[in-house]
Design a protein around this motif. Structure first.
Motif, PDB file in Angstrom:
ATOM      1  N   ALA A 192       0.847  -1.191   0.000  1.00 46.54           N
ATOM      2  CA  ALA A 192       0.000   0.000   0.000  1.00 46.54           C
ATOM      3  C   ALA A 192       0.882   1.239   0.000  1.00 46.54           C
ATOM      4  CB  ALA A 192      -0.921   0.010   1.217  1.00 46.54           C
ATOM      5  N   PHE A 193       0.505   2.218  -0.843  1.00 50.37           N
ATOM      6  CA  PHE A 193       1.193   3.499  -0.923  1.00 50.37           C
ATOM      7  C   PHE A 193       0.179   4.599  -0.620  1.00 50.37           C
ATOM      8  CE2 PHE A 193       3.316   0.513  -3.661  1.00 50.37           C
ATOM      9  CZ  PHE A 193       4.671   0.757  -3.485  1.00 50.37           C
ATOM     10  N   ASP A 194       0.610   5.614   0.115  1.00 52.26           N
ATOM     11  CA  ASP A 194      -0.319   6.700   0.438  1.00 52.26           C
ATOM     12  C   ASP A 194      -0.566   7.576  -0.779  1.00 52.26           C
ATOM     13  OD1 ASP A 194       1.822   8.519   0.207  1.00 52.26           O
ATOM     14  OD2 ASP A 194       2.087   8.719   2.372  1.00 52.26           O
ATOM     15  N   ALA A 195      -1.389   8.612  -0.597  1.00 52.88           N
ATOM     16  CA  ALA A 195      -1.798   9.450  -1.733  1.00 52.88           C
ATOM     17  C   ALA A 195      -0.625  10.163  -2.385  1.00 52.88           C
ATOM     18  CB  ALA A 195      -2.846  10.471  -1.287  1.00 52.88           C
ATOM     19  N   GLY A 196       0.489  10.274  -1.657  1.00 50.28           N
ATOM     20  CA  GLY A 196       1.681  10.897  -2.221  1.00 50.28           C
ATOM     21  C   GLY A 196       2.659   9.906  -2.806  1.00 50.28           C
ATOM     22  N   GLY A 197       2.313   8.612  -2.774  1.00 49.62           N
ATOM     23  CA  GLY A 197       3.181   7.593  -3.343  1.00 49.62           C
ATOM     24  C   GLY A 197       4.181   6.996  -2.368  1.00 49.62           C
ATOM     25  N   GLU A 198       4.039   7.311  -1.071  1.00 46.04           N
ATOM     26  CA  GLU A 198       4.968   6.758  -0.079  1.00 46.04           C
ATOM     27  C   GLU A 198       4.437   5.423   0.447  1.00 46.04           C
ATOM     28  OE1 GLU A 198       7.951   7.943   0.812  1.00 46.04           O
ATOM     29  OE2 GLU A 198       7.662   9.499  -0.715  1.00 46.04           O
ATOM     30  N   PRO A 199       5.300   4.414   0.585  1.00 44.91           N
ATOM     31  CA  PRO A 199       4.845   3.116   1.097  1.00 44.91           C
ATOM     32  C   PRO A 199       4.395   3.217   2.546  1.00 44.91           C
ATOM     33  CG  PRO A 199       7.249   3.153   0.907  1.00 44.91           C
ATOM     34  CD  PRO A 199       6.750   4.409   0.264  1.00 44.91           C
ATOM     35  N   VAL A 200       3.261   2.586   2.866  1.00 43.95           N
ATOM     36  CA  VAL A 200       2.723   2.667   4.226  1.00 43.95           C
ATOM     37  C   VAL A 200       2.409   1.306   4.827  1.00 43.95           C
ATOM     38  CG1 VAL A 200       1.799   5.005   3.991  1.00 43.95           C
ATOM     39  CG2 VAL A 200       0.396   3.053   3.277  1.00 43.95           C
ATOM     40  N   LEU A 201       2.275   0.261   4.001  1.00 48.95           N
ATOM     41  CA  LEU A 201       1.850  -1.023   4.544  1.00 48.95           C
ATOM     42  C   LEU A 201       2.245  -2.138   3.584  1.00 48.95           C
ATOM     43  CD1 LEU A 201       0.175  -2.282   6.909  1.00 48.95           C
ATOM     44  CD2 LEU A 201      -1.835  -2.091   5.429  1.00 48.95           C
ATOM     45  N   THR A 202       2.600  -3.284   4.160  1.00 52.21           N
ATOM     46  CA  THR A 202       2.869  -4.487   3.368  1.00 52.21           C
ATOM     47  C   THR A 202       2.098  -5.643   3.972  1.00 52.21           C
ATOM     48  OG1 THR A 202       5.096  -3.744   2.759  1.00 52.21           O
ATOM     49  CG2 THR A 202       4.625  -6.084   2.542  1.00 52.21           C
ATOM     50  N   LEU A 203       1.318  -6.335   3.135  1.00 54.69           N
ATOM     51  CA  LEU A 203       0.601  -7.530   3.560  1.00 54.69           C
ATOM     52  C   LEU A 203       1.310  -8.748   2.982  1.00 54.69           C
ATOM     53  CD1 LEU A 203      -3.107  -6.479   2.837  1.00 54.69           C
ATOM     54  CD2 LEU A 203      -1.847  -6.268   4.987  1.00 54.69           C
ATOM     55  N   GLU A 204       1.689  -9.671   3.855  1.00 53.98           N
ATOM     56  CA  GLU A 204       2.321 -10.903   3.403  1.00 53.98           C
ATOM     57  C   GLU A 204       1.606 -12.149   3.912  1.00 53.98           C
ATOM     58  OE1 GLU A 204       6.346 -10.241   4.767  1.00 53.98           O
ATOM     59  OE2 GLU A 204       6.941  -9.624   2.738  1.00 53.98           O
ATOM     60  N   ARG A 205       0.620 -11.942   4.798  1.00 55.16           N
ATOM     61  CA  ARG A 205      -0.099 -13.067   5.375  1.00 55.16           C
ATOM     62  C   ARG A 205      -1.589 -12.769   5.429  1.00 55.16           C
ATOM     63  NH1 ARG A 205       3.875 -16.215   7.509  1.00 55.16           N
ATOM     64  NH2 ARG A 205       2.383 -17.644   8.449  1.00 55.16           N
ATOM     65  N   ALA A 206      -2.377 -13.808   5.327  1.00 54.55           N
ATOM     66  CA  ALA A 206      -3.818 -13.730   5.570  1.00 54.55           C
ATOM     67  C   ALA A 206      -4.072 -14.493   6.862  1.00 54.55           C
ATOM     68  CB  ALA A 206      -4.598 -14.329   4.412  1.00 54.55           C
ATOM     69  N   GLY A 207      -4.108 -13.777   7.970  1.00 55.34           N
ATOM     70  CA  GLY A 207      -4.155 -14.436   9.269  1.00 55.34           C
ATOM     71  C   GLY A 207      -2.834 -15.121   9.532  1.00 55.34           C
ATOM     72  N   THR A 208      -2.869 -16.425   9.724  1.00 55.21           N
ATOM     73  CA  THR A 208      -1.640 -17.170  10.006  1.00 55.21           C
ATOM     74  C   THR A 208      -1.015 -17.763   8.746  1.00 55.21           C
ATOM     75  OG1 THR A 208      -2.901 -19.209  10.423  1.00 55.21           O
ATOM     76  CG2 THR A 208      -2.453 -17.768  12.312  1.00 55.21           C
ATOM     77  N   GLU A 209      -1.731 -17.654   7.611  1.00 55.04           N
ATOM     78  CA  GLU A 209      -1.255 -18.272   6.383  1.00 55.04           C
ATOM     79  C   GLU A 209      -0.566 -17.251   5.479  1.00 55.04           C
ATOM     80  OE1 GLU A 209      -1.366 -21.531   5.783  1.00 55.04           O
ATOM     81  OE2 GLU A 209      -2.256 -21.754   7.786  1.00 55.04           O
ATOM     82  N   PRO A 210       0.565 -17.600   4.881  1.00 53.83           N
ATOM     83  CA  PRO A 210       1.213 -16.666   3.948  1.00 53.83           C
ATOM     84  C   PRO A 210       0.398 -16.526   2.669  1.00 53.83           C
ATOM     85  CG  PRO A 210       2.330 -18.784   3.919  1.00 53.83           C
ATOM     86  CD  PRO A 210       1.315 -18.866   5.019  1.00 53.83           C
ATOM     87  N   LEU A 211       0.469 -15.350   2.074  1.00 56.43           N
ATOM     88  CA  LEU A 211      -0.104 -15.164   0.751  1.00 56.43           C
ATOM     89  C   LEU A 211       0.751 -15.950  -0.234  1.00 56.43           C
ATOM     90  CD1 LEU A 211      -0.884 -11.322   0.805  1.00 56.43           C
ATOM     91  CD2 LEU A 211      -2.531 -13.205   1.000  1.00 56.43           C
ATOM     92  N   ARG A 212       0.120 -16.812  -1.012  1.00 57.43           N
ATOM     93  CA  ARG A 212       0.868 -17.667  -1.922  1.00 57.43           C
ATOM     94  C   ARG A 212       1.071 -16.976  -3.278  1.00 57.43           C
ATOM     95  NH1 ARG A 212      -0.044 -23.113  -1.417  1.00 57.43           N
ATOM     96  NH2 ARG A 212       1.456 -23.319  -3.137  1.00 57.43           N
ATOM     97  N   ARG A 213      -0.030 -16.591  -3.912  1.00 56.18           N
ATOM     98  CA  ARG A 213       0.065 -15.851  -5.166  1.00 56.18           C
ATOM     99  C   ARG A 213      -1.078 -14.830  -5.235  1.00 56.18           C
ATOM    100  NH1 ARG A 213       1.019 -19.113 -10.564  1.00 56.18           N
ATOM    101  NH2 ARG A 213       3.006 -19.428  -9.482  1.00 56.18           N
ATOM    102  N   PRO A 214      -0.906 -13.704  -4.562  1.00 54.13           N
ATOM    103  CA  PRO A 214      -1.943 -12.674  -4.623  1.00 54.13           C
ATOM    104  C   PRO A 214      -2.037 -12.076  -6.023  1.00 54.13           C
ATOM    105  CG  PRO A 214       0.001 -11.844  -3.500  1.00 54.13           C
ATOM    106  CD  PRO A 214       0.231 -13.314  -3.726  1.00 54.13           C
ATOM    107  N   THR A 215      -3.245 -11.982  -6.525  1.00 51.95           N
ATOM    108  CA  THR A 215      -3.444 -11.480  -7.890  1.00 51.95           C
ATOM    109  C   THR A 215      -4.462 -10.346  -7.866  1.00 51.95           C
ATOM    110  OG1 THR A 215      -4.932 -13.356  -8.261  1.00 51.95           O
ATOM    111  CG2 THR A 215      -2.686 -13.564  -9.081  1.00 51.95           C
ATOM    112  N   GLY A 216      -5.728 -10.621  -8.189  1.00 49.10           N
ATOM    113  CA  GLY A 216      -6.711  -9.553  -8.330  1.00 49.10           C
ATOM    114  C   GLY A 216      -6.983  -8.790  -7.046  1.00 49.10           C
ATOM    115  N   LEU A 217      -7.313  -7.492  -7.203  1.00 52.75           N
ATOM    116  CA  LEU A 217      -7.616  -6.607  -6.085  1.00 52.75           C
ATOM    117  C   LEU A 217      -8.903  -5.840  -6.361  1.00 52.75           C
ATOM    118  CD1 LEU A 217      -4.134  -4.895  -5.465  1.00 52.75           C
ATOM    119  CD2 LEU A 217      -5.124  -6.772  -4.141  1.00 52.75           C
ATOM    120  N   ALA A 218      -9.679  -5.608  -5.310  1.00 52.04           N
ATOM    121  CA  ALA A 218     -10.839  -4.727  -5.391  1.00 52.04           C
ATOM    122  C   ALA A 218     -11.054  -4.113  -4.019  1.00 52.04           C
ATOM    123  CB  ALA A 218     -12.089  -5.492  -5.829  1.00 52.04           C
ATOM    124  N   TYR A 219     -11.635  -2.912  -3.997  1.00 55.84           N
ATOM    125  CA  TYR A 219     -11.880  -2.226  -2.728  1.00 55.84           C
ATOM    126  C   TYR A 219     -13.335  -1.802  -2.652  1.00 55.84           C
ATOM    127  CZ  TYR A 219     -11.832   1.207   1.014  1.00 55.84           C
ATOM    128  OH  TYR A 219     -12.126   1.891   2.167  1.00 55.84           O
TER     129      TYR A 219
END
Length: 345
Positions: A146-173
């Protein structure tokens, strides 16, 4: 004073952020689908091919100092996903350049996002904006940034609960539920995260039954608040509500109009017309929510209105369809006419 010294004296000026513009290719003539004299559902607007500094003394000096080839870094190489924010900003995931191109028109600002401290983007495949104009980027190597409105990194997701993300692809909000939906192709699930990165819930599992997945890839949230998921190897589009409850599905494998061979990007307009990109047919097929075939856009080729291995799709709030024409190194933009086909029931 030598030319070399003059260039060195001028270098501090180059640190000043230049203003940027979008590289576009307009239509040489009116293009519409279906063809005239039928009423148009889609009208070609332009093709986007990258970004470039506005012409002026500064851009001319940059060309002298760095060379013209530097500008090619800002041209699309393999654009695979596109999204627009509420203020008109545009983000393009470029798999060929391993970056995300971010353009903010209000400030005529361009940013080339290549990763975060401690790790570069490897395989950027999806982008979406939230209602705070944060940009979320899916790196299928195993994380979402995740990058803020100015393009600065603010967050990294590598796990879904206790499980690692294996191959994250599509995104929607969803601005309604304040949830980010992440497709994890290799575990055949969709994860819903809060805006601080906490896992809210997941849905889906491997299988061929309704509500199950066989290598899902893309996802799009409609204006009605439904989630449309490309269930790639089941050759169908599945529809869920924002809590992950199954609603409907359509699609079948085949090689005729209305069939799916290599479904990729999916998007939905305000009339409920569903746009499904097919990478093997090199086209975009239009369906109503029930899955009735309506229209085909494009076909294999390099001319405007044609595609070569297209991937992602996006429908903006102001009624434009964006299609990532990946191997033609461009994004084609079409104006959507309202009232075509049956609205969603």
């Amino acid at each position: 004073m030598s030319a070399r010294v003059l260039l060195l004296l001028a270098l501090p000026c180059l640190a000043c952020a230049p203003s940027w513009t979008v590289r576009t290719t307009p239509a040489p003539s009116a293009l519409q689908w279906p063809p005239s004299p039928a009423g148009a559902k889609l009208t070609f607007v332009q093709a986007l091919t990258g970004f470039t500094p506005r012409k002026g003394p500064r851009s001319a000096l940059r060309a002298v100092v760095y060379g013209k080839d530097r500008d090619e870094r800002h041209a699309f190489l393999l654009p695979v996903a596109v999204a627009r924010g509420a203020d008109g900003r545009i983000a393009v995931a470029d798999l060929g350049r391993a970056c995300v191109h971010l353009y903010i028109p209000e400030r005529q600002r361009y940013l080339r996002l290549s990763g975060v401290k401690g790790g570069k983007l490897i395989s950027p495949v999806a982008v979406t904006f939230d209602d705070e104009l944060r940009l979320w980027v899916s790196d299928s190597a195993g994380r979402v940034l995740a990058f803020d409105a100015g393009g600065e990194p603010v967050l990294t997701l590598e796990r879904a609960g206790t499980e690692p993300l294996r191959r994250p692809t599509g995104l929607a909000y969803s601005p309604r539920s304040k949830l980010l939906y992440v497709v994890d192709t290799l575990v055949h699930r969709v994860h819903a995260f809060g805006t601080r990165g906490e896992l809210a819930f997941s849905f889906g599992e491997r299988g061929e039954e309704l509500g199950q997945f066989n290598f899902p890839t893309h996802i799009f949230r409609s204006a009605e608040g439904e989630l449309y998921v490309t269930d790639a190897l089941a050759f169908r589009i599945e529809i869920f509500d924002e809590q992950g409850e199954y609603r409907a599905s359509f699609g079948r494998h085949g090689d005729g109009s209305g069939d799916l061979a290599l479904p990729k990007g999916v998007a939905v307009d305000r009339d409920g017309v569903v746009y499904v990109v097919d990478g093997l047919f090199d086209n975009v097929q239009l369906f109503n929510r029930r899955g009735d075939f309506l229209l085909t856009l494009g076909g294999r080729g390099v001319e405007l209105g044609e595609f070569w291995l297209p991937t992602g799709a996006f429908v903006s709030d102001d009624g434009e369809l964006y299609v990532c024409d990946t191997y033609n190194r461009r994004i084609q933009v079409f104006r959507i006419a309202v009232g075509y086909g049956e609205p969603a029931s």
